[in-house]
Design a protein around this motif. Structure first.
Motif, PDB file in Angstrom:
ATOM      1  N   ILE A  41    -134.597   0.932 -16.279  1.00 11.33           N
ATOM      2  CA  ILE A  41    -135.093   2.292 -16.061  1.00 11.33           C
ATOM      3  C   ILE A  41    -136.568   2.357 -16.448  1.00 11.33           C
ATOM      4  CG2 ILE A  41    -134.908   4.710 -16.791  1.00 11.33           C
ATOM      5  CD1 ILE A  41    -131.934   4.302 -17.146  1.00 11.33           C
ATOM      6  N   LYS A  42    -137.400   2.765 -15.497  1.00 11.22           N
ATOM      7  CA  LYS A  42    -138.849   2.890 -15.739  1.00 11.22           C
ATOM      8  C   LYS A  42    -139.283   4.348 -15.797  1.00 11.22           C
ATOM      9  CE  LYS A  42    -138.772  -1.533 -15.519  1.00 11.22           C
ATOM     10  NZ  LYS A  42    -138.691  -2.293 -16.802  1.00 11.22           N
ATOM     11  N   THR A  43    -138.609   5.188 -15.029  1.00  7.51           N
ATOM     12  CA  THR A  43    -138.826   6.629 -15.085  1.00  7.51           C
ATOM     13  C   THR A  43    -137.462   7.308 -15.022  1.00  7.51           C
ATOM     14  OG1 THR A  43    -139.044   6.787 -12.671  1.00  7.51           O
ATOM     15  CG2 THR A  43    -141.085   6.523 -13.944  1.00  7.51           C
ATOM     16  N   LEU A  44    -137.387   8.514 -15.578  1.00  3.18           N
ATOM     17  CA  LEU A  44    -136.076   9.154 -15.670  1.00  3.18           C
ATOM     18  C   LEU A  44    -136.221  10.669 -15.822  1.00  3.18           C
ATOM     19  CD1 LEU A  44    -132.952   8.806 -16.024  1.00  3.18           C
ATOM     20  CD2 LEU A  44    -133.376   8.675 -18.485  1.00  3.18           C
ATOM     21  N   THR A  45    -135.366  11.377 -15.095  1.00  7.06           N
ATOM     22  CA  THR A  45    -135.187  12.812 -15.302  1.00  7.06           C
ATOM     23  C   THR A  45    -133.746  13.017 -15.736  1.00  7.06           C
ATOM     24  OG1 THR A  45    -136.791  13.333 -13.569  1.00  7.06           O
ATOM     25  CG2 THR A  45    -135.312  15.092 -14.246  1.00  7.06           C
ATOM     26  N   ILE A  68    -138.249  14.595 -18.851  1.00  8.62           N
ATOM     27  CA  ILE A  68    -138.847  13.774 -17.792  1.00  8.62           C
ATOM     28  C   ILE A  68    -139.703  12.737 -18.498  1.00  8.62           C
ATOM     29  CG2 ILE A  68    -140.318  13.757 -15.744  1.00  8.62           C
ATOM     30  CD1 ILE A  68    -139.663  16.772 -15.453  1.00  8.62           C
ATOM     31  N   ILE A  69    -139.367  11.462 -18.353  1.00  2.36           N
ATOM     32  CA  ILE A  69    -140.069  10.421 -19.109  1.00  2.36           C
ATOM     33  C   ILE A  69    -140.495   9.261 -18.223  1.00  2.36           C
ATOM     34  CG2 ILE A  69    -138.896  10.974 -21.291  1.00  2.36           C
ATOM     35  CD1 ILE A  69    -137.086   8.616 -20.881  1.00  2.36           C
ATOM     36  N   LYS A  70    -141.579   8.642 -18.630  1.00  2.00           N
ATOM     37  CA  LYS A  70    -142.064   7.408 -18.002  1.00  2.00           C
ATOM     38  C   LYS A  70    -142.138   6.373 -19.111  1.00  2.00           C
ATOM     39  CE  LYS A  70    -145.873   5.456 -15.264  1.00  2.00           C
ATOM     40  NZ  LYS A  70    -145.026   5.027 -14.132  1.00  2.00           N
ATOM     41  N   ILE A  71    -141.376   5.297 -19.001  1.00  2.70           N
ATOM     42  CA  ILE A  71    -141.299   4.295 -20.060  1.00  2.70           C
ATOM     43  C   ILE A  71    -142.609   3.511 -20.116  1.00  2.70           C
ATOM     44  CG2 ILE A  71    -139.955   2.406 -21.025  1.00  2.70           C
ATOM     45  CD1 ILE A  71    -138.455   5.109 -20.660  1.00  2.70           C
ATOM     46  N   VAL A  72    -143.205   3.488 -21.301  1.00  2.00           N
ATOM     47  CA  VAL A  72    -144.454   2.742 -21.532  1.00  2.00           C
ATOM     48  C   VAL A  72    -144.234   1.934 -22.819  1.00  2.00           C
ATOM     49  CG1 VAL A  72    -146.964   2.896 -21.764  1.00  2.00           C
ATOM     50  CG2 VAL A  72    -145.708   4.696 -20.548  1.00  2.00           C
ATOM     51  N   PRO A  73    -143.653   0.729 -22.695  1.00  2.00           N
ATOM     52  CA  PRO A  73    -143.248  -0.040 -23.886  1.00  2.00           C
ATOM     53  C   PRO A  73    -144.378  -0.290 -24.875  1.00  2.00           C
ATOM     54  CG  PRO A  73    -142.357  -1.036 -21.902  1.00  2.00           C
ATOM     55  CD  PRO A  73    -143.331   0.021 -21.456  1.00  2.00           C
ATOM     56  N   ILE A 235    -132.845   8.565 -11.549  1.00  2.19           N
ATOM     57  CA  ILE A 235    -133.218   7.289 -12.170  1.00  2.19           C
ATOM     58  C   ILE A 235    -134.313   6.641 -11.333  1.00  2.19           C
ATOM     59  CG2 ILE A 235    -132.411   4.978 -12.785  1.00  2.19           C
ATOM     60  CD1 ILE A 235    -129.703   6.174 -13.412  1.00  2.19           C
ATOM     61  N   ASN A 236    -135.401   6.320 -11.982  1.00  7.98           N
ATOM     62  CA  ASN A 236    -136.581   5.714 -11.349  1.00  7.98           C
ATOM     63  C   ASN A 236    -137.171   6.545 -10.216  1.00  7.98           C
ATOM     64  OD1 ASN A 236    -136.637   3.470 -13.083  1.00  7.98           O
ATOM     65  ND2 ASN A 236    -135.151   2.368 -11.827  1.00  7.98           N
ATOM     66  N   PRO A 237    -137.342   7.861 -10.425  1.00  6.35           N
ATOM     67  CA  PRO A 237    -138.060   8.654  -9.414  1.00  6.35           C
ATOM     68  C   PRO A 237    -139.545   8.311  -9.449  1.00  6.35           C
ATOM     69  CG  PRO A 237    -137.703   9.981 -11.369  1.00  6.35           C
ATOM     70  CD  PRO A 237    -136.964   8.679 -11.598  1.00  6.35           C
ATOM     71  N   GLU A 238    -140.235   8.610  -8.364  1.00  5.36           N
ATOM     72  CA  GLU A 238    -141.681   8.417  -8.313  1.00  5.36           C
ATOM     73  C   GLU A 238    -142.339   9.477  -9.199  1.00  5.36           C
ATOM     74  OE1 GLU A 238    -143.636   6.199  -6.915  1.00  5.36           O
ATOM     75  OE2 GLU A 238    -142.021   5.021  -5.999  1.00  5.36           O
TER      76      GLU A 238
END
Length: 267
Positions: A41-45, A68-73, A235-238
């Motif tokens: 998962i890289k982006t998620l709502t 609403i998140i964007k994964i930035v490790p 899951i993984n929306p733009e």
């Protein structure tokens, strides 16, 4: 003689199938699969519903949020995010983070076109003190998406020290087939230690994603319980980075645009 032989074979096969089903997956395998699924998962709502009864309280607190998140490790917080909280009685909060700034907005649905002040903090200058330890971290799934996430921790040497046992059972949660991973904490004769700890993770069988979590613990004669439900909406929306960007020069905003975004997801 042949009948007895075939009867024995039939019973043996049925018993083998039963044992196989009862031990269909081991904790370490489930932990790895869940960690791998989350890593995709890289982006998620998503939405979260949380019921909490804290140690020093007799009341149960009900909270819901849209995240609403964007994964930035590589980021300190592990993700860029914006979270909307529904506190009931037409009261809402929006919390936002873009890697440099965090913002906080409180608004009421009866005054959506009246400009509201927003609190903006430069978290880099503030050493993240304004957001670390904040209850918001419970709603951005930090335990699931940070580098050393909870499922990785459960496979560590430390887990063997702090856990008494870990079990798996197969069940259904609201009609969804799940594995229930239960972690039991060890007891400690310490004044500041939480005992009788039981954490349960409801892992969806279809994709190995956690869809619910419960916690129970005891501290100095008091009890704390918490139950969290997660619904994965997209899951993984733009998602553009602009969705999280905070302009520190904007001190007031009209809440209607935020309220309408929440309404898309029925929060």
């Amino acid at each position: 003689m042949k009948k007895k032989y075939f009867l024995f074979i039939s019973i043996f096969l049925m018993f083998s199938i039963f044992i196989s089903n009862a031990q269909s997956i081991k904790p370490n395998v489930l932990l790895k699969k869940t960690e791998a699924s989350l890593s995709n998962i890289k982006t998620l709502t998503y939405t979260i519903n949380k019921k909490s009864k804290f140690f020093a309280s007799k009341d149960t607190l009900n909270r819901s949020a849209l995240g609403i998140i964007k994964i930035v490790p590589e980021d300190e917080m592990g993700s860029y995010h914006k979270v909307y909280f529904n506190h009931g009685e037409k009261q809402y909060n929006q919390y936002k983070y873009d890697g440099t700034y965090s913002s906080f907005l409180y608004f009421h649905s009866d005054s959506l076109d009246i400009p509201k002040k927003t609190t903006i903090t430069n978290v880099l200058d503030d050493n993240y003190n304004s957001i670390k330890g904040n209850f918001v971290s419970n709603f951005i799934l930090n335990d699931y998406f940070k580098k050393n996430n909870i499922f990785k921790q459960y496979r560590s040497l430390l887990a063997k020290i702090i856990l008494k046992d870990m079990t798996i059972e197969e069940s259904n949660y609201k009609g969804i087939p799940v594995y229930i991973l239960t972690a039991y904490g060890k007891e400690r004769e310490r004044e500041n230690h939480i005992n009788s700890v039981i954490d349960k993770y409801y892992i969806r069988k279809s994709d190995f994603l956690p869809i619910a979590h419960s916690f129970y613990g005891e501290f100095q004669g008091m009890k704390e319980t918490e139950f969290t439900e997660i619904e994965y909406l997209e899951i993984n929306p733009e998602l553009s980075l602009d969705a999280f960007k905070i302009d520190p020069s904007v001190k007031e905003v009209k809440p209607r645009v935020y309220f309408e975004e929440m309404q898309k997801y029925n929060l």
